[in-house]
Design an enzyme around this catalytic site. Structure first.
Site, PDB file in Angstrom:
ATOM      1  N   GLY A 130       0.736  -1.160   0.214  1.00 61.70           N
ATOM      2  CA  GLY A 130      -0.001  -0.066  -0.066  1.00 61.70           C
ATOM      3  C   GLY A 130       0.786   1.204   0.077  1.00 61.70           C
ATOM      4  O   GLY A 130       2.123   1.267   0.284  1.00 61.70           O
ATOM      5  N   CYS A 131       0.185   2.456  -0.271  1.00 66.96           N
ATOM      6  CA  CYS A 131       0.853   3.699  -0.284  1.00 66.96           C
ATOM      7  C   CYS A 131       1.463   4.040   0.932  1.00 66.96           C
ATOM      8  O   CYS A 131       2.715   4.270   1.190  1.00 66.96           O
ATOM      9  CB  CYS A 131      -0.068   4.639  -1.071  1.00 66.96           C
ATOM     10  N   PHE A 132       0.480   4.219   1.928  1.00 68.76           N
ATOM     11  CA  PHE A 132       1.173   4.778   3.016  1.00 68.76           C
ATOM     12  C   PHE A 132       2.010   3.478   3.716  1.00 68.76           C
ATOM     13  O   PHE A 132       2.916   3.976   4.327  1.00 68.76           O
ATOM     14  CB  PHE A 132      -0.014   4.749   4.040  1.00 68.76           C
TER      15      PHE A 132
END
EC number: 1.2.1.38
Lengths: 321, 321, 321, 321
Positions: A130-132
């Site tokens: 995921g990005c975070f």
């Protein structure tokens, strides 16, 4: 060498579009199929209008199984069903950008190259982070591996609006989002799960509490991370170990100077900067949520799985401004 | 009742302009003098162009001593010198917006009405709080007074660009600031001093460490505060005590719902919201940095010092969008 | 083939930085020298911070004459003096990005490839067009060449803040520019001169009046052009001729659909769209002011002058969002 | 004097919310009823969250007929049906903010005070102008009345996102709208109809062609208008006549200096500036689309219809930044 034949499933969304942007210009890739049920029959540039002039490809609702690599850019929860219903050759490298396999179920390897590079290089199934999760793991991985921080780790992060995707919603309505700040999923972001899994692998005794405050920012692209906790070692050692940890990494760089978000936007980089103050180790990280946080990292994983140069197709010009 | 005769010293800057905007429409005020050395002779609306049609006042470099109230909107460090060199009648209420007297030296009273209202009502010299200081103190005052939080308090805040004033600088250059995020003065913001002074007054044994991460945001107006620490009491009690603490306050409101920054922008409000999770008490606060964080609070202090209704001239329409 | 040795003079500004971003990743270029008096001795990534990890080059104040191509990114008015004081080999291709030689004095060729490609391919001195000039000329060139428009041509355009460069000014102060709109240089923009010169070359009898309203927009990158005038031919013919005019152009595309600015941002494209209504031919164009409007077009010109593929180093991923 | 009892129908949308913001603080108004089918039972501040602390009013789906003034903030096309189905006292002043009665059907008076003030003062039914229509009419009214312009009038305008209301759509999706520019309804905006009606009233022989290019801007509030055409008189006369035309108007001001959009944002003003060049008269105008372009003007009309001071409740502090 023959070009790698690549397909994208779910090509009409933001992540799918970003994959197409990268794959069309990748020197060792032939993008052979872009799947979308909703947009089938339309030219890709009719949906991703910035691609006008770059490709005449058309969205299809047929699934091309004659591919060397397949990217799944489906909504969370749909990748598993898709793979249950569609069988691909064992040689096909499948890179899933959803949350479905980030627990490494079904023989997926977690695709964070800075941590799992050797496993990714031999993987056939890769679960893209995921990005975070990417920003937070890269900010903290050396600190966790070396146990630099004692006690809870405080994290706050700010995400651009593209992290919420193409779907219309009140929090991405321009009149609402513009010039605004808000918080969501306090201490409970879904990415904490994959982050903790990695941290347990880096330090089997990892038990720092992670307190993560995610902000919605009034910009389109980018994720900023600030993470800190009580420093348990000399700052000189920290800096050395961070530099060493990422010294061979082509995209992750530890800066001597303060960083700011836009340095990373529209690149596949993760930029990191370190500070020590009040007995705290403070780590900043900046990535582009759609690139290092999604499609760029997925291409990086493809490069690794096919033995290509890790940066192939990823020398991206920053937006800078 | 006669109108209060008011002067503004340093009327050409952002805070000075905001004072003028408020004072021109204040029903019990006559704005008699706007001082500026740099802009003397110009009409006020030539500098604060939004005031076209509102006033024909002209900047002067003469100091009008025939005023009931005087606002000092000078650069930090210059207010003290100004008062050393210019004597006013003992009856003149002086409200200084700089940092110079926030330590309550020279008989100044710290002008945070939610804490010091009774003292402000009889004060002749009022030191108006800083913008971040206002947001952080209002977010935490009930928690400090009731000792809700055990151990360090983690604060992060985001400020709009107007907090940096009219002066040109790289961090307020549009091409740099736009769509960007950066950090400054980590753990060391100059407002921590006045914050700690207040907290010691609320709790003589106050000793929580305050770790404050200030962000530069890519918007013009507003300050957002997130503050949290280990909760030492029931959340029900916290909510009750917060409501009680601010129940009589006309501008500071505790929301049952999540808040967002723009609810407070272009108003004199401080909006607060509370959450409990993972054993932490989390407090959010939103203010407009130029209003509740500067000029609005200064007018609120004037209202109190003159026995006016506290909200006089401060029923401001929010920007909302 | 050996790589082209390239130098940049004036590498610390916005245009210079953008050139460096492009040249570092250009497959047939070796960037050997980046000149800057103000920043000499600093690493390039200390000034253009997004380049961290891309290059260890250092700004120099020495002028490297051992280059095949030299880009001048100096302030307007300084290029001429620079070339008077510094002699280069006759074989060196000099590409000037200032206004100094856009009148094609001193044997410079005006570097708008869509119009002057064959001359650029044999040029040693190339005067790179202005940003608004590029957008307006590409929007109108087929209409002028074919005399589609009768009478005055009405143009309005909106530029991003980077067009004003790195220098601090009130109109690029974030607090002022953000969420604002303003006009400058009404009907009198300095780019009109080079535009008219081209239009006279396309149509020796060109005499339409050009009325150009330039806006300052609250975004960082991009130029939007709307141009219209009374249509003197069938719209079908117009569309055909526009398509034909740009059919071999790798960067300039006529869209069947409405366009929007961000399609072109962070690319070297010029996107054009046509509409006919109320007897008017309306042409829209979108470019990135720092790329097709400056550094990207300069690299395109270099590619042409060296017989490289025109798109070499210019397959840029759009920002899209 | 007793306060005017006011109701709002359609109080949950952007315009309805803005009406509520104004009416709550209006010194001569008692806001007795806010109607919304979709939000009934909710507190008004739950929907318009910035109103927290300002009012405890609750949305109702009952229609309170015991009002002195009623504002209709319904979607275009629904006001007529509403009034067909709901009868009010003949004494009730009805102010409709939709397009339904801008043709002055059903005894409605077109509510542009600068043109129709005397009729508005005795009207019971007022059709409030559109936002672009307000800006364009105020920019051009003196020029039309005095026949300053010969031939076609060229208009371009830029609107903030709130003009598109609360409904979610792709063109108001933050990721799309942010940092973007686009065009809509070229030469065909629905407001042209009411504009031409007014211009025919100002000059029975009015026949200039109006060519209007409307832009979508990447900001939340505000409308900018640029209008020009061939000047048929001396510029001195133009300036004098413009000043004279608006000399008694409390909200519409002709500036000696260049103007910019933000001067008008969050106020009920219309700021106008004039320029002469290349034989053209150029007129700029700036308004806030939700205020002078909608709710603010509606309250101004109410003030006129009830014989109140025209500015009552409308001395609004500008956002300025």
């Amino acid at each position: 060498m023959d070009k790698i034949k690549v397909g994208v499933i779910g090509g009409a969304g933001y992540t799918g579009g970003e994959l197409v942007r990268l794959l069309l210009f990748h020197p060792q890739v032939e993008l052979v199929s872009i799947h979308s049920n909703s947009q089938k029959g339309k030219k890709v540039y009719e949906v991703h209008q910035d691609l006008l002039g770059d490709s005449e490809l058309v969205f299809t609702d047929e699934i091309n199984k004659n591919v060397d690599a397949l990217f799944l850019a489906l909504p969370h929860g749909e990748a598993k069903g898709f793979l249950d219903n569609n069988e691909f050759l064992p040689s096909t490298v499948i890179i899933d950008l959803s949350t479905d396999f980030r627990d490494e179920s079904d023989n997926f390897v977690y695709g964070l190259p800075e941590i799992n590079k050797s496993r990714i290089m031999t993987a056939k199934k890769i679960a893209n982070p995921g990005c975070f999760a990417t920003g937070i793991q890269l900010a903290l991985a050396p600190a966790i591996a070396h146990r630099f921080i004692d006690g809870p780790i405080h994290i706050n992060g700010i995400t651009g609006s593209t992290g919420a995707g193409k779907k219309l919603s009140e929090t991405t309505h321009f009149s609402e989002r513009n010039q605004n700040v808000s918080i969501y999923k306090l201490f409970d972001h879904q990415h904490l799960k994959e982050i903790k899994k990695t941290f347990h692998e880096l330090d089997m005794e990892f038990k720092n509490n992670l307190l993560f405050v995610p902000y919605r920012g009034n910009f389109s692209r980018g994720i900023w991370i600030t993470a800190y906790g009580t420093l348990d070692r000399s700052f000189e050692e920290v800096k050395d170990k961070y530099q060493a940890f990422y010294s061979d990494e082509p995209f992750t760089h530890v800066s001597d100077k303060e960083i700011m978000l836009k340095q990373a936007v529209n690149t596949n980089k993760c930029l990191i900067s370190l500070q020590e103050k009040e007995g705290q180790l403070v780590i900043y990280a900046a990535i582009d949520n759609l690139l290092k946080g999604a499609a760029g990292q997925a291409v990086q994983n493809m490069n690794l799985a096919f033995g290509l140069e890790e940066k192939a197709g990823l020398n991206l010009k920053s937006i800078a401004f």
